[in-house]
Enzyme design. Structure first.
Site: not given
Ligand code: BGC
Length: 748
Positions: A266
């Protein structure tokens, strides 16, 4: 490939550069501090230059065909090995034509519909060069304080599994390389939905039995359905951050489930290992993440800066990097990126007319009718009778296009969105009615300046329709709430309008269950509409006027008070179940020493699986095909059904409607305590008035097994009760046993 080229495939950058990220380098032995800087801007990285030299493998948030193609040309034409980039985006519930938030879609209990909707998003996004979605989010969430509840399928693993499979099929189809197909990223692996106290990014801690029985099944189903990638979560699980967790990423995901795609961290999750306190420096964070099984570093700027030295010193074997690169390349090959790396066809830049009907249907099926009382003339308030010519539409969500989509609105554009006010005005015009409108208040603002006008329009009308609830930003990522009431002074507005004595129809927009205690007692009808998306107003008008009968059922329990959370129907029984106790009364005499609250009943205000429609249904003849199954057969045959549960459902009302028929099971007598009920089947059944249909639920090893103390799925010689009905409190039941040698007490 040179080492630099290999590492490039493992690096991902954000194009827009406006998200908070981290870049802090702590002094040796000191705790890290996250600063809200973007590593791209903070380090003056020229990502175009990185693409041209093969030092970035994938991008997120690169918006529009022109931009993705520009980057892609650099990678394909300029870099030495011509390896295309993979463009990812958070397309969670639609790209340009936005459908309901995943929690809303879960309420449809209609996986086939989800397949079709997910496909529309893939087709639209592929025209902009996006071939990878950070979706589906399959985290089970039993605590609606957690804002990301909105992004998943709610509290139940069986429903979660069905929805997880549906998204994968809808995005990827049978062949990822085909036009209009995108790679899925199942997230957030794992158990992020159990973040303690519902607080975002918080710790999770649970037994391996619960992990395997409740939280892992939807991820596993997604992997079995062919999910190309998996995203490792922010949270720690039992003390080990998920983004450096060999148990999750190596043992379970790759070892047990045979996952052969790649894992992306993530956003800045590798860097956050410093803040978790399991690494004191970027090198250690990098080593722990990649050796645990995180292949691609999203935005930490650690893999590119740390891996060369880690490889040189042998702290990370080259074989680990090679394997990670192979996984990334396999997905790029499977997606056909080497054959067609660029945006497909004509770019979709606004909501697609041909997608609107199914998006409208998706919204209609997501709505859950929570209350529909009979008025003095004995007819229920909904559907609105044509005699009610004067409608007062009130509330901060009645005419706010931008607030119809909820968290992660894709690339939806406000001008494409139909508000409730627009749709009801159109209806009034066609039917010779009158639509009065007053905003009344803002979503979250203490001013009551608009109340008088709202009360006035309600007085002038035959019925008041209130559009209340949360803003988009109140759920989704970083949208945890400690209170689950209507935000701001909306409840006071509701009370002021209800005090006029006019019938009130309440539309609730929310990314989670809210506490609707007062409303449930005082308004005539409540329709939970979640965040319906582009076709919001049209879908709501269809249901309010009865062109469509609501059919959604709750994918999460709605509490009476926030203090009941986490509240979920498939709970364990306890040694002091308050059976025969009136929990609506404070304890007194013999009613105290039970598993109960002294100030609120234990049960949900609206239970899991609940939802009304404009007709009624009756259940009879709940039966099982056999009363006894030999244990040896139950253990030997893991793929064919062992027993079939059936019931006859009849539409006892006077209009055609759809019922989500649900099958729940309880297993009594097992070596590990089992939930009071668990959903093990559902079916959408449409019946004409008076019509009956038999519905059958095959129950096999998957449905009847549980996780034992060795953390393996098994069946023991025990008793099973089966309920079939229209919600999780269904009371029509049948029973059977699994017959065989009973485990001796000292074997555990
Ligand atoms: C979130 C994810 C997301 C990623 C990319 C993160 O902060 O937890 O769900 O896919 O950002 O934007």
């Amino acid at each position: 490939m040179t080492l630099e080229e290999k590492i490039g495939q493992l690096v991902q950058y954000n194009d827009t550069g406006d998200s908070p990220a981290a870049g802090a380098q702590p002094a040796a032995g000191k705790a890290a501090v996250i600063v809200a800087v973007n590593p791209v801007t903070a380090n003056h990285l020229d990502v175009m230059q990185l693409a041209a030299t093969g030092r970035v493998g994938s991008m997120l948030n690169t918006i529009g065909a022109e931009r993705t193609n520009t980057y892609q040309h650099l990678a394909v034409d300029k870099s030495r090995l011509h390896i295309p980039l993979l463009f990812g985006a958070d397309v969670i519930h639609g790209y340009r034509t936005v459908y309901p938030i995943p929690l809303g879609l879960a309420a449809s209990f209609d996986p086939e519909l989800v397949v079709s909707l997910a496909h529309t998003a893939a087709e639209e996004a592929a025209t902009a060069g996006v071939r990878w979605f950070y979706s589906p989010m399959v985290d089970i969430s039993r605590d609606p304080r957690w804002g990301r509840t909105a992004e998943g399928a709610g509290e139940d693993p069986y429903l979660g599994v069905a929805m997880a499979r549906a998204y994968i099929r809808g995005y990827q189809g049978d062949d990822l390389s085909q036009p209009g197909r995108v790679a899925a990223s199942v997230k957030h692996f794992a158990a992020y939905g159990a973040a303690e106290a519902g607080r975002e990014y918080n710790t999770t801690d649970m037994s391996e039995i619960t992990l395997r029985q409740v939280y892992l099944p939807p991820y596993k189903a997604a992997v079995e359905a062919g999910a190309a990638t998996v995203m490792s979560a922010f949270n720690s699980l039992n003390g080990v951050p998920a983004s450096a967790n060999p148990f999750l990423l190596s043992k379970v995901l790759r070892g047990e489930w045979g996952f052969d795609g790649f894992v992306v961290s993530d956003y800045t999750a590798v860097m956050e290992l410093l803040n978790h306190g399991i690494a004191l420096d970027p090198a250690t964070a990098t080593r722990k993440a990649i050796t645990a099984g995180v292949d691609v570093d999203m935005m930490s700027h650690f893999y590119d800066t740390q891996l060369p030295e880690l490889i040189r010193t042998g702290k990370v074997p080259m074989a680990v990097v090679d394997e990670a690169v192979r996984r990334v390349l396999r997905v790029k090959f499977a997606a056909g990126l080497f054959e067609h790396p660029y945006a497909e066809g004509t770019e979709v830049t606004s909501a697609v007319a041909e997608h609107r009907p199914i998006v409208r249907k998706g919204a209609e099926e997501s709505f859950v009718l929570l209350k529909n009382s009979n008025l003095a003339d004995s007819a229920p308030i909904l559907p609105l009778s044509p005699d009610r010519k004067r409608i007062a539409l009130i509330g901060p969500l009645a005419d706010e296009a931008g607030e119809m989509v909820g968290a992660w609105g894709g690339a939806g554009r406000n001008p494409d969105i139909v508000t409730v006010r627009q749709a009801l005005a159109e209806h009034a015009q066609k039917s010779g009615g009158t639509l009065l409108y007053a905003k009344g208040t803002e979503i979250d603002d203490p001013s009551q300046a608009g109340f008088d006008e709202a009360v006035k329009v309600a007085r002038d009308a035959d019925v008041a329709v209130l559009a209340l609830g949360e803003s988009n930003a109140m759920s989704g990522e970083a949208g945890s709430r400690a209170y689950l009431d209507l935000p701001g002074n909306q409840e006071q507005l509701l009370e002021a309008v209800a005090a006029t004595g006019k019938p009130v129809v309440l539309l609730i927009f929310s990314g989670r269950p809210l506490v609707l205690d007062w409303a449930a007692k005082h308004v005539s009808a409540i329709l939970e509409v979640w965040f319906p998306g582009t076709e919001a107003g049209n879908a709501i008008a269809d249901v309010l006027y009865g062109d469509v009968a609501p059919s959604g059922k709750l994918p999460m329990s709605f509490p009476r008070a926030v203090g009941q959370e986490p509240l979920y129907y498939n709970q364990f029984p306890t040694g002091r179940p308050p059976i025969g106790i009136d929990l609506s009364k404070p304890p007194g005499g013999d009613s105290r020493f039970f598993s109960r609250y002294i100030d609120v009943p234990n049960d949900a205000l609206f239970p899991f699986g609940f939802g009304l429609t404009y007709s009624t249904f009756a259940y009879r003849d709940v039966k099982v095909s056999r009363s006894s199954i030999p244990l040896s057969q139950a253990l030997a045959d893991r793929s064919t059904p062992l027993v079939e549960a059936t019931a006859t459902v009849t539409n006892t009302g006077n209009r055609t409607a759809t019922e989500v028929v649900q099958c729940y099971v309880r297993n009594l007598g097992a070596s590990v305590e089992q939930p009071v009920r668990s959903l093990k089947g559902f079916a959408r059944v449409t019946l004409a008035p008076g019509e009956s249909k038999p519905v059958a639920f095959p129950l096999g090893f998957n449905e009847l097994s549980f996780i034992n103390v060795e953390n393996s799925p098994t069946i023991e010689a025990t008793h099973y009760t089966v309920w079939i009905g229209g919600n999780s409190l269904a009371d029509t039941q049948a029973a059977f046993v699994v017959d065989g040698p009973v485990q001796s007490a000292d074997s555990h």
